[in-house]
Design an enzyme around this catalytic site. Structure first.
Site, PDB file in Angstrom:
ATOM      1  N   SER A 269      51.976  38.174  35.744  1.00 20.68           N
ATOM      2  CA  SER A 269      52.908  37.951  34.622  1.00 20.68           C
ATOM      3  C   SER A 269      52.857  39.375  33.686  1.00 20.68           C
ATOM      4  O   SER A 269      53.676  39.353  32.892  1.00 20.68           O
ATOM      5  CB  SER A 269      52.893  36.678  33.915  1.00 20.68           C
ATOM      6  OG  SER A 269      51.494  36.642  33.366  1.00 20.68           O
TER       7      SER A 269
ATOM      8  N   GLN B 174      50.493  35.345  61.860  1.00 18.09           N
ATOM      9  CA  GLN B 174      50.881  36.242  63.059  1.00 18.09           C
ATOM     10  C   GLN B 174      50.819  37.832  62.366  1.00 18.09           C
ATOM     11  O   GLN B 174      51.247  37.818  61.246  1.00 18.09           O
ATOM     12  CB  GLN B 174      52.032  35.983  63.689  1.00 18.09           C
ATOM     13  CG  GLN B 174      52.070  36.950  64.818  1.00 18.09           C
ATOM     14  CD  GLN B 174      53.356  38.187  64.793  1.00 18.09           C
ATOM     15  OE1 GLN B 174      53.851  37.953  63.588  1.00 18.09           O
ATOM     16  NE2 GLN B 174      53.303  39.053  65.471  1.00 18.09           N
TER      17      GLN B 174
ATOM     18  N   ASN C  31      45.302  39.436  40.152  1.00 15.00           N
ATOM     19  CA  ASN C  31      46.507  39.298  40.824  1.00 15.00           C
ATOM     20  C   ASN C  31      47.183  40.637  40.423  1.00 15.00           C
ATOM     21  O   ASN C  31      47.476  40.841  39.076  1.00 15.00           O
ATOM     22  CB  ASN C  31      47.694  38.261  40.515  1.00 15.00           C
ATOM     23  CG  ASN C  31      47.199  37.043  41.175  1.00 15.00           C
ATOM     24  OD1 ASN C  31      46.983  36.924  42.416  1.00 15.00           O
ATOM     25  ND2 ASN C  31      47.595  35.722  40.404  1.00 15.00           N
TER      26      ASN C  31
ATOM     27  N   HIS D 268      43.920  42.930  34.276  1.00 19.49           N
ATOM     28  CA  HIS D 268      43.105  41.922  33.562  1.00 19.49           C
ATOM     29  C   HIS D 268      42.979  41.283  35.032  1.00 19.49           C
ATOM     30  O   HIS D 268      43.620  41.456  35.985  1.00 19.49           O
ATOM     31  CB  HIS D 268      43.984  41.023  32.742  1.00 19.49           C
ATOM     32  CG  HIS D 268      45.284  40.214  33.084  1.00 19.49           C
ATOM     33  ND1 HIS D 268      46.303  40.925  33.428  1.00 19.49           N
ATOM     34  CD2 HIS D 268      45.459  39.000  33.532  1.00 19.49           C
ATOM     35  CE1 HIS D 268      47.183  40.062  33.866  1.00 19.49           C
ATOM     36  NE2 HIS D 268      46.725  38.948  34.143  1.00 19.49           N
TER      37      HIS D 268
ATOM     38  N   HIS E  32      46.816  49.991  28.205  1.00 22.76           N
ATOM     39  CA  HIS E  32      47.761  49.028  29.189  1.00 22.76           C
ATOM     40  C   HIS E  32      48.376  49.522  30.180  1.00 22.76           C
ATOM     41  O   HIS E  32      48.773  48.957  31.270  1.00 22.76           O
ATOM     42  CB  HIS E  32      49.101  48.704  28.151  1.00 22.76           C
ATOM     43  CG  HIS E  32      50.326  48.071  28.592  1.00 22.76           C
ATOM     44  ND1 HIS E  32      49.896  46.560  28.393  1.00 22.76           N
ATOM     45  CD2 HIS E  32      51.351  48.302  29.351  1.00 22.76           C
ATOM     46  CE1 HIS E  32      51.180  46.268  28.905  1.00 22.76           C
ATOM     47  NE2 HIS E  32      51.933  47.095  29.648  1.00 22.76           N
TER      48      HIS E  32
ATOM     49  N   PHE F 245      56.071  38.616  54.942  1.00 23.46           N
ATOM     50  CA  PHE F 245      56.471  37.180  54.426  1.00 23.46           C
ATOM     51  C   PHE F 245      55.684  36.289  55.363  1.00 23.46           C
ATOM     52  O   PHE F 245      55.605  36.399  56.864  1.00 23.46           O
ATOM     53  CB  PHE F 245      57.895  36.900  54.450  1.00 23.46           C
ATOM     54  CG  PHE F 245      58.420  37.589  53.518  1.00 23.46           C
ATOM     55  CD1 PHE F 245      58.630  37.349  52.243  1.00 23.46           C
ATOM     56  CD2 PHE F 245      59.258  38.801  53.864  1.00 23.46           C
ATOM     57  CE1 PHE F 245      59.247  37.988  51.486  1.00 23.46           C
ATOM     58  CE2 PHE F 245      59.814  39.422  52.832  1.00 23.46           C
ATOM     59  CZ  PHE F 245      60.026  39.109  51.345  1.00 23.46           C
TER      60      PHE F 245
ATOM     61  N   CYS G 295      47.248  43.343  25.109  1.00 27.82           N
ATOM     62  CA  CYS G 295      46.887  44.553  24.240  1.00 27.82           C
ATOM     63  C   CYS G 295      46.021  44.120  22.895  1.00 27.82           C
ATOM     64  O   CYS G 295      46.267  43.241  22.473  1.00 27.82           O
ATOM     65  CB  CYS G 295      47.952  45.291  23.891  1.00 27.82           C
ATOM     66  SG  CYS G 295      48.564  46.542  25.325  1.00 27.82           S
TER      67      CYS G 295
ATOM     68  N   HIS H 131      33.868  36.000  46.454  1.00 26.44           N
ATOM     69  CA  HIS H 131      33.400  34.762  46.749  1.00 26.44           C
ATOM     70  C   HIS H 131      31.908  34.892  46.583  1.00 26.44           C
ATOM     71  O   HIS H 131      31.142  35.778  47.184  1.00 26.44           O
ATOM     72  CB  HIS H 131      33.591  34.447  48.268  1.00 26.44           C
ATOM     73  CG  HIS H 131      34.916  33.891  48.514  1.00 26.44           C
ATOM     74  ND1 HIS H 131      35.771  34.079  49.545  1.00 26.44           N
ATOM     75  CD2 HIS H 131      35.762  33.039  47.602  1.00 26.44           C
ATOM     76  CE1 HIS H 131      36.931  33.008  49.267  1.00 26.44           C
ATOM     77  NE2 HIS H 131      37.147  32.793  48.131  1.00 26.44           N
TER      78      HIS H 131
ATOM     79  N   ASN I 209      42.178  31.127  28.723  1.00 27.12           N
ATOM     80  CA  ASN I 209      43.643  31.023  29.077  1.00 27.12           C
ATOM     81  C   ASN I 209      44.287  30.205  27.984  1.00 27.12           C
ATOM     82  O   ASN I 209      44.025  28.948  27.926  1.00 27.12           O
ATOM     83  CB  ASN I 209      43.816  30.651  30.499  1.00 27.12           C
ATOM     84  CG  ASN I 209      45.118  31.022  30.888  1.00 27.12           C
ATOM     85  OD1 ASN I 209      46.170  30.906  30.309  1.00 27.12           O
ATOM     86  ND2 ASN I 209      45.074  31.815  32.272  1.00 27.12           N
TER      87      ASN I 209
ATOM     88  N   ALA J 213      54.136  46.130  67.761  1.00 29.93           N
ATOM     89  CA  ALA J 213      53.937  47.405  66.667  1.00 29.93           C
ATOM     90  C   ALA J 213      54.565  48.571  67.293  1.00 29.93           C
ATOM     91  O   ALA J 213      54.785  49.575  66.774  1.00 29.93           O
ATOM     92  CB  ALA J 213      52.640  47.582  66.399  1.00 29.93           C
TER      93      ALA J 213
ATOM     94  N   GLU K 105      34.078  28.325  53.923  1.00 33.32           N
ATOM     95  CA  GLU K 105      33.167  29.463  53.910  1.00 33.32           C
ATOM     96  C   GLU K 105      31.795  29.176  53.835  1.00 33.32           C
ATOM     97  O   GLU K 105      31.123  29.814  54.446  1.00 33.32           O
ATOM     98  CB  GLU K 105      33.507  30.605  53.217  1.00 33.32           C
ATOM     99  CG  GLU K 105      35.155  31.263  53.533  1.00 33.32           C
ATOM    100  CD  GLU K 105      35.432  32.586  52.614  1.00 33.32           C
ATOM    101  OE1 GLU K 105      34.542  33.169  52.103  1.00 33.32           O
ATOM    102  OE2 GLU K 105      36.432  33.079  53.168  1.00 33.32           O
TER     103      GLU K 105
ATOM    104  N   CYS L 210      52.994  43.443  24.442  1.00 30.42           N
ATOM    105  CA  CYS L 210      52.162  42.832  25.485  1.00 30.42           C
ATOM    106  C   CYS L 210      51.011  42.148  24.800  1.00 30.42           C
ATOM    107  O   CYS L 210      50.416  42.257  23.854  1.00 30.42           O
ATOM    108  CB  CYS L 210      51.162  44.027  26.275  1.00 30.42           C
ATOM    109  SG  CYS L 210      49.915  43.429  27.159  1.00 30.42           S
TER     110      CYS L 210
ATOM    111  N   GLN M 165      41.430  36.797  36.034  1.00 35.36           N
ATOM    112  CA  GLN M 165      41.127  35.520  35.752  1.00 35.36           C
ATOM    113  C   GLN M 165      39.935  34.769  36.211  1.00 35.36           C
ATOM    114  O   GLN M 165      39.510  35.251  37.371  1.00 35.36           O
ATOM    115  CB  GLN M 165      42.466  34.820  36.044  1.00 35.36           C
ATOM    116  CG  GLN M 165      43.621  34.921  35.386  1.00 35.36           C
ATOM    117  CD  GLN M 165      45.043  34.019  35.680  1.00 35.36           C
ATOM    118  OE1 GLN M 165      44.565  32.862  35.395  1.00 35.36           O
ATOM    119  NE2 GLN M 165      45.829  34.378  36.453  1.00 35.36           N
TER     120      GLN M 165
ATOM    121  N   HIS N 125      49.354  44.580  32.218  1.00 37.29           N
ATOM    122  CA  HIS N 125      47.990  45.042  31.565  1.00 37.29           C
ATOM    123  C   HIS N 125      46.813  44.635  32.524  1.00 37.29           C
ATOM    124  O   HIS N 125      46.616  43.401  32.873  1.00 37.29           O
ATOM    125  CB  HIS N 125      47.844  44.240  30.127  1.00 37.29           C
ATOM    126  CG  HIS N 125      46.751  44.760  29.499  1.00 37.29           C
ATOM    127  ND1 HIS N 125      47.226  45.423  28.181  1.00 37.29           N
ATOM    128  CD2 HIS N 125      45.431  44.978  29.381  1.00 37.29           C
ATOM    129  CE1 HIS N 125      45.904  46.022  27.567  1.00 37.29           C
ATOM    130  NE2 HIS N 125      44.819  45.544  28.370  1.00 37.29           N
TER     131      HIS N 125
HETATM  132 ZN   LIG Z   1      35.234  34.698  51.386  1.00 29.61          ZN
HETATM  133 ZN   LIG Z   2      48.990  45.546  27.350  1.00 28.67          ZN
END
Ligand SMILES: [Zn+2]
Ligand SMILES: [Zn+2]
Ligand SMILES: [Zn+2]
Length: 348
Positions: A160, A322, A152, A165, A112, A311, A52, A280, A74, A26, A181, A49, A167, A163
């Site tokens: 994707s 690492q 995500n 949201h 949105h 990456f 929306c 979790h 979904n 570093a 775990e 969208c 899942q 908006h």
């Molecule tokens: Zn966990």
């Molecule tokens: Zn939207």
């Protein structure tokens, strides 16, 4: 710390995996200047969208004119509820089992252009209530033993649609990481008679080196074993197993801390900080799981600017993850951020 300046491995007691830390690297010169990305102008309502209010989704289903949160199955589910039981096993080498489950989408708000760091605590609190309801409703199904809530955020994470949201995928079997775990927490409890994450949180609070921010009921910290540069966890101070057990105050406090943590994330590189995050919670297999401690993981890929990401390649894919930036430095940088969102900080 004796290992501060030298390469070392750190152990993740939840997954029982190791991460290689190379703090000496570093100190390499910082290459290039930090690019600040211009926030794309976003509309409060996007006619194109599919999340929306009032807009059509695939196959003509139209979203209701929802005013706060909106939950639906979904349209392209990864899991299906009615899967005939079947198995493949050739000498334990070619092995497969059918898997039943469900997948749903939760829109956080009709707007949105908002995300958790820019939503009010009250709006996020409503999302937490929906998560708790969904966990109970889906988890009550006899065939469902695990409920995974995850978000995500950002195109970098494969989202994707911008908006806001998340899942919810549910499974008959525990997925890999929750299964590991749970085993670790169960074994710790059998050996020590106490909770792994309660004890870990005590150690972190006493050391106060990797805490990012906290309130009366929750703590956000960079775990000692973090793999992603600015990975964090949110832990409840009270030993609870799932979101549905949180009381009124705790739900508000969780919303408040999620907002403060994600504002720090956005402020770090003045960008809509991408991440995968998720909770979790104890398996919904009918057992009480006293060993289980509710927590959230935030796994963001950015390393040193809005455009430079970490990456997982080469040694990390073939050997072990690492990192160069230590979890302590990451926590310190996040601690240094303000809790006023850079976009609402006024004229700059
Ligand atoms: Zn966990
Ligand atoms: Zn939207
Ligand atoms: Zn605990």
């Amino acid at each position: 710390m004796p290992l501060d300046g030298t390469p070392h491995r750190r152990f993740n007691p939840l997954t029982r995996e190791w991460v290689l830390v190379s703090p000496h690297r570093a100190r390499r010169p910082w290459l290039g200047k930090v690019e600040k990305s211009v926030a794309p102008a976003q509309l409060a309502f996007d006619p194109a969208c599919y999340l929306c209010p009032g807009n059509p989704r695939v196959e003509g289903v139209r979203n209701p004119d929802y005013k706060s949160t909106f939950v639906f199955d979904n349209d392209f589910p990864a899991l299906l509820p009615n899967v005939p039981a079947a198995a493949v096993d050739e000498e334990g080498l070619i092995v497969a089992r059918s898997e039943a489950g469900t997948s749903r989408v939760v829109c956080f708000t009709p707007r949105h252009d908002l995300t958790i760091p820019r939503m009010s605590v009250e709006e996020t609190r409503r999302v937490i209530d929906v998560w708790a309801e969904q966990y109970l409703e889906l988890g009550a199904r006899p065939a469902i033993h695990h409920v995974q809530i995850f978000e995500n955020r950002g195109a970098l994470m494969g989202a994707s649609n911008p908006h806001p949201h998340c899942q919810i995928w549910t499974n008959a079997q525990l997925p890999n990481i929750p299964a590991r775990e749970m085993e670790s927490q169960r074994e710790y409890r059998e050996r020590h008679g106490s909770c792994l994450l309660c004890r870990y949180l005590q150690l972190e609070l006493a050391r106060d080196e990797r805490i990012v921010c906290a309130n009366d009921d929750f703590v956000a910290l960079v775990p000692y074993w973090a793999v992603w540069p600015f990975e964090t966890m949110i832990l409840s101070r009270r030993h609870v197993q799932d979101l549905a057990q949180l009381d009124n105050r705790e739900r508000n406090q969780l919303a408040e801390l999620m907002r403060r943590l994600t504002i720090r994330y956005d402020n770090l590189f003045e960008t809509a900080f991408p991440y995968s995050m998720g909770f979790h919670q104890r398996p919904t297999d009918g057992e009480t799981h006293p060993e289980y401690h509710l927590h959230a993981h935030y796994l963001p890929p950015l390393l040193r600017s809005a455009t430079v990401q970490k990456f997982m390649v080469g040694y990390e894919l073939l050997g072990t993850p690492q990192r160069d930036l230590t979890p302590e430095s990451a926590a310190s940088r996040l601690r240094d951020m303000g809790e006023t969102h850079y976009l609402s900080a006024g004229a700059k």
